[in-house]
Design a protein around this motif. Structure first.
Motif, PDB file in Angstrom:
ATOM      1  N   ARG A  32       0.829  -1.211   0.000  1.00  0.00           N
ATOM      2  CA  ARG A  32       0.000   0.000   0.000  1.00  0.00           C
ATOM      3  C   ARG A  32       0.860   1.257   0.000  1.00  0.00           C
ATOM      4  O   ARG A  32       0.581   2.222  -0.710  1.00  0.00           O
ATOM      5  CB  ARG A  32      -0.929   0.019   1.208  1.00  0.00           C
ATOM      6  N   LEU A  33       1.901   1.243   0.787  1.00  0.00           N
ATOM      7  CA  LEU A  33       2.779   2.410   0.859  1.00  0.00           C
ATOM      8  C   LEU A  33       3.585   2.601  -0.415  1.00  0.00           C
ATOM      9  O   LEU A  33       3.871   3.738  -0.799  1.00  0.00           O
ATOM     10  CB  LEU A  33       3.706   2.295   2.065  1.00  0.00           C
ATOM     11  N   LEU A  34       3.947   1.520  -1.085  1.00  0.00           N
ATOM     12  CA  LEU A  34       4.693   1.635  -2.340  1.00  0.00           C
ATOM     13  C   LEU A  34       3.880   2.379  -3.396  1.00  0.00           C
ATOM     14  O   LEU A  34       4.437   3.086  -4.226  1.00  0.00           O
ATOM     15  CB  LEU A  34       5.110   0.270  -2.862  1.00  0.00           C
ATOM     16  N   HIS A  35       2.559   2.232  -3.352  1.00  0.00           N
ATOM     17  CA  HIS A  35       1.700   2.964  -4.290  1.00  0.00           C
ATOM     18  C   HIS A  35       1.733   4.467  -4.022  1.00  0.00           C
ATOM     19  O   HIS A  35       1.469   5.260  -4.915  1.00  0.00           O
ATOM     20  CB  HIS A  35       0.265   2.450  -4.234  1.00  0.00           C
ATOM     21  N   LEU A  36       2.062   4.842  -2.796  1.00  0.00           N
ATOM     22  CA  LEU A  36       2.155   6.257  -2.438  1.00  0.00           C
ATOM     23  C   LEU A  36       3.556   6.818  -2.656  1.00  0.00           C
ATOM     24  O   LEU A  36       3.744   8.027  -2.627  1.00  0.00           O
ATOM     25  CB  LEU A  36       1.802   6.456  -0.960  1.00  0.00           C
ATOM     26  N   ALA A  37       4.510   5.927  -2.846  1.00  0.00           N
ATOM     27  CA  ALA A  37       5.913   6.345  -2.931  1.00  0.00           C
ATOM     28  C   ALA A  37       6.131   7.291  -4.101  1.00  0.00           C
ATOM     29  O   ALA A  37       5.603   7.098  -5.191  1.00  0.00           O
ATOM     30  CB  ALA A  37       6.813   5.126  -3.070  1.00  0.00           C
ATOM     31  N   ASP A  38       6.875   8.324  -3.830  1.00  0.00           N
ATOM     32  CA  ASP A  38       7.306   9.259  -4.865  1.00  0.00           C
ATOM     33  C   ASP A  38       8.751   9.614  -4.564  1.00  0.00           C
ATOM     34  O   ASP A  38       9.409   8.942  -3.777  1.00  0.00           O
ATOM     35  CB  ASP A  38       6.397  10.485  -4.940  1.00  0.00           C
ATOM     36  N   SER A  39       9.233  10.651  -5.143  1.00  0.00           N
ATOM     37  CA  SER A  39      10.633  11.011  -4.947  1.00  0.00           C
ATOM     38  C   SER A  39      10.942  11.423  -3.510  1.00  0.00           C
ATOM     39  O   SER A  39      12.094  11.455  -3.112  1.00  0.00           O
ATOM     40  CB  SER A  39      11.019  12.128  -5.907  1.00  0.00           C
ATOM     41  N   ARG A  40       9.910  11.735  -2.724  1.00  0.00           N
ATOM     42  CA  ARG A  40      10.139  12.158  -1.332  1.00  0.00           C
ATOM     43  C   ARG A  40       9.865  11.045  -0.328  1.00  0.00           C
ATOM     44  O   ARG A  40      10.111  11.215   0.856  1.00  0.00           O
ATOM     45  CB  ARG A  40       9.279  13.366  -1.016  1.00  0.00           C
ATOM     46  N   LEU A  41       9.313   9.924  -0.772  1.00  0.00           N
ATOM     47  CA  LEU A  41       9.013   8.806   0.120  1.00  0.00           C
ATOM     48  C   LEU A  41       9.771   7.577  -0.367  1.00  0.00           C
ATOM     49  O   LEU A  41       9.539   7.105  -1.473  1.00  0.00           O
ATOM     50  CB  LEU A  41       7.509   8.519   0.144  1.00  0.00           C
ATOM     51  N   GLN A  42      10.685   7.103   0.453  1.00  0.00           N
ATOM     52  CA  GLN A  42      11.454   5.908   0.122  1.00  0.00           C
ATOM     53  C   GLN A  42      11.098   4.812   1.110  1.00  0.00           C
ATOM     54  O   GLN A  42      11.082   5.044   2.321  1.00  0.00           O
ATOM     55  CB  GLN A  42      12.950   6.186   0.186  1.00  0.00           C
ATOM     56  N   ILE A  43      10.804   3.620   0.577  1.00  0.00           N
ATOM     57  CA  ILE A  43      10.374   2.504   1.411  1.00  0.00           C
ATOM     58  C   ILE A  43      11.252   1.300   1.116  1.00  0.00           C
ATOM     59  O   ILE A  43      11.552   1.018  -0.044  1.00  0.00           O
ATOM     60  CB  ILE A  43       8.900   2.143   1.126  1.00  0.00           C
ATOM     61  N   GLU A  44      11.644   0.614   2.183  1.00  0.00           N
ATOM     62  CA  GLU A  44      12.329  -0.664   2.019  1.00  0.00           C
ATOM     63  C   GLU A  44      11.628  -1.680   2.893  1.00  0.00           C
ATOM     64  O   GLU A  44      11.376  -1.429   4.076  1.00  0.00           O
ATOM     65  CB  GLU A  44      13.804  -0.559   2.403  1.00  0.00           C
ATOM     66  N   PHE A  45      11.290  -2.823   2.310  1.00  0.00           N
ATOM     67  CA  PHE A  45      10.648  -3.915   3.036  1.00  0.00           C
ATOM     68  C   PHE A  45      11.558  -5.126   2.999  1.00  0.00           C
ATOM     69  O   PHE A  45      12.097  -5.474   1.951  1.00  0.00           O
ATOM     70  CB  PHE A  45       9.288  -4.270   2.416  1.00  0.00           C
ATOM     71  N   ASN A  46      11.735  -5.768   4.139  1.00  0.00           N
ATOM     72  CA  ASN A  46      12.545  -6.972   4.242  1.00  0.00           C
ATOM     73  C   ASN A  46      11.778  -8.050   4.980  1.00  0.00           C
ATOM     74  O   ASN A  46      11.306  -7.818   6.100  1.00  0.00           O
ATOM     75  CB  ASN A  46      13.821  -6.702   5.047  1.00  0.00           C
ATOM     76  N   GLU A  47      11.659  -9.226   4.361  1.00  0.00           N
ATOM     77  CA  GLU A  47      11.204 -10.416   5.082  1.00  0.00           C
ATOM     78  C   GLU A  47      12.465 -11.210   5.373  1.00  0.00           C
ATOM     79  O   GLU A  47      13.151 -11.659   4.460  1.00  0.00           O
ATOM     80  CB  GLU A  47      10.222 -11.236   4.254  1.00  0.00           C
TER      81      GLU A  47
END
Length: 75
Positions: A32-47
């Motif tokens: 859900r957050l990746l859909h909001l990601a833009d140049s100002r929002l960086q997300i990293e997910f790790n399992e």
């Protein structure tokens, strides 16, 4: 500091041996957050393979420190 130009970096992690609902919730939140990601929002997910609620901490700390100290982000 100009709040309009504030970059946000978010690190999410879950152990692969956690309860199924915890893993699925973490994955769903990340998507859900990746859909909001833009140049100002960086997300990293790790399992994190082979980690549970207690053993995940050393691995998470190591990866989170690398994440916050780098300028790059992988999704």
């Amino acid at each position: 500091m100009d709040k309009d130009n504030l970059d946000v970096r978010l690190f999410l992690a879950v152990g692969s041996l956690e309860k199924d609902f915890m893993i699925e919730d973490a994955k769903a939140l990340s998507k859900r957050l990746l859909h909001l990601a833009d140049s100002r929002l960086q997300i990293e997910f790790n399992e994190l393979d082979g980690e549970d609620h207690v053993s995940v901490m050393p691995t998470v700390l190591s990866r989170a420190l690398r994440f916050v100290s780098s300028n790059n982000c992988t999704n």
